[in-house]
Design a protein around this motif. Structure first.
Motif, mmCIF file in Angstrom:
data_model
loop_
_atom_site.group_PDB
_atom_site.id
_atom_site.type_symbol
_atom_site.label_atom_id
_atom_site.label_comp_id
_atom_site.label_asym_id
_atom_site.label_seq_id
_atom_site.Cartn_x
_atom_site.Cartn_y
_atom_site.Cartn_z
ATOM 1 N N LYS A 1 12.326 27.527 25.516
ATOM 2 C CA LYS A 1 11.485 28.419 25.518
ATOM 3 C C LYS A 1 10.485 29.172 26.178
ATOM 4 O O LYS A 1 9.763 29.476 26.364
ATOM 5 N N GLY A 2 11.540 30.070 26.752
ATOM 6 C CA GLY A 2 11.124 31.078 27.919
ATOM 7 C C GLY A 2 11.373 30.532 29.191
ATOM 8 O O GLY A 2 10.278 31.369 30.331
ATOM 9 N N GLN A 3 10.641 29.288 29.055
ATOM 10 C CA GLN A 3 10.534 28.721 30.912
ATOM 11 C C GLN A 3 11.775 27.727 31.310
ATOM 12 O O GLN A 3 12.125 27.241 30.774
ATOM 13 N N THR A 4 11.480 27.466 32.474
ATOM 14 C CA THR A 4 12.553 26.838 33.453
ATOM 15 C C THR A 4 12.018 25.222 33.525
ATOM 16 O O THR A 4 11.057 25.071 33.532
ATOM 17 N N GLU B 1 18.791 21.980 35.783
ATOM 18 C CA GLU B 1 17.826 23.174 35.518
ATOM 19 C C GLU B 1 18.458 23.628 34.419
ATOM 20 O O GLU B 1 19.258 24.471 34.189
ATOM 21 N N GLU C 1 16.797 26.829 30.561
ATOM 22 C CA GLU C 1 15.820 27.300 29.896
ATOM 23 C C GLU C 1 15.722 27.100 28.668
ATOM 24 O O GLU C 1 16.554 26.367 27.570
ATOM 25 N N LEU D 1 3.865 22.737 32.218
ATOM 26 C CA LEU D 1 4.136 23.379 31.200
ATOM 27 C C LEU D 1 3.496 22.856 29.958
ATOM 28 O O LEU D 1 2.498 21.940 30.225
ATOM 29 N N ASN E 1 9.076 19.104 36.686
ATOM 30 C CA ASN E 1 7.685 20.468 36.662
ATOM 31 C C ASN E 1 7.175 19.581 35.322
ATOM 32 O O ASN E 1 6.234 20.803 34.285
#
Length: 199
Positions: A14-17, A10, A12, A59, A55
């Protein structure tokens, strides 16, 4: 690889996981896709995004952001540049059977059963750790071995090594100058012998 840290599945961005699929068979499919001539560069990038990011559908990234993300995954996680590691002497596709048999021999591990389970970094560590008596390591050793300079004592050994190098040569790799010279020299000697016999 650090035994004190977990694998980076995992990250990070652009502020997303971003949840990554780093199973060894998935990464090998990624390598196959890169060599495929059917898809354009843009199509490959989008397919890579879906293959590597679990995911991906949830996104909302621009094409440029996807490009940057895939570049980061390749350079920092999958294929970081760590100097020469001998990979020029093997090919995941051509040597697949040798790798499979060697994992079964050393680790009693069936790689087909490990698809979707065995992490890419674990796979690489186990591949590197295979014992010298496995077929994979034997073949890599033959490819890496230099042909000795000819003497009156090593003609048979040179002939044997040249033949083994021919049998196990990587299909996408041209023979080295050294190998080509050795083959030409052996052909030249054979021609001289046949010429002397014919006289």
């Amino acid at each position: 690889m650090k035994l004190t840290e977990r694998f980076t599945d995992e990250i990070e961005y652009k502020g997303q996981t971003i949840k990554l699929n780093l199973a060894f068979d998935n990464v090998l499919r990624v390598r196959e896709l890169l060599q495929d001539d059917v898809f354009s560069g843009a199509e490959k990038l989008l397919i890579l995004f879906e293959m590597l990011v679990k995911n991906a559908n949830g996104l909302n990234f621009s094409f440029n952001e996807i490009n940057q993300l895939i570049g980061f995954i390749f350079d920092e996680i999958l294929f970081p540049k760590k100097g020469s590691d001998g990979r020029s002497h093997f090919d995941f596709d051509q040597d697949a059977a040798f790798i499979y048999a060697s994992f079964l021999q050393d680790y009693k591990m069936d790689l087909f059963e490990m698809q979707g389970k065995l992490h890419w970094e674990k796979f690489l560590a186990l591949l590197e750790g295979l014992s010298d008596d496995t077929k994979f390591k034997e073949v890599v050793s033959i490819r890496a071995q230099k042909i000795p300079a000819p003497t009156k004592y090593n003609q048979e050994e040179r002939k044997r090594l040249i033949e083994l190098k021919r049998i196990y040569r990587l299909k996408n790799k041209k023979p080295s100058l050294e190998e080509a010279d050795a083959v030409l020299m052996s052909i030249s000697k054979a021609l001289k012998k046949s010429y002397k016999k014919g006289r």
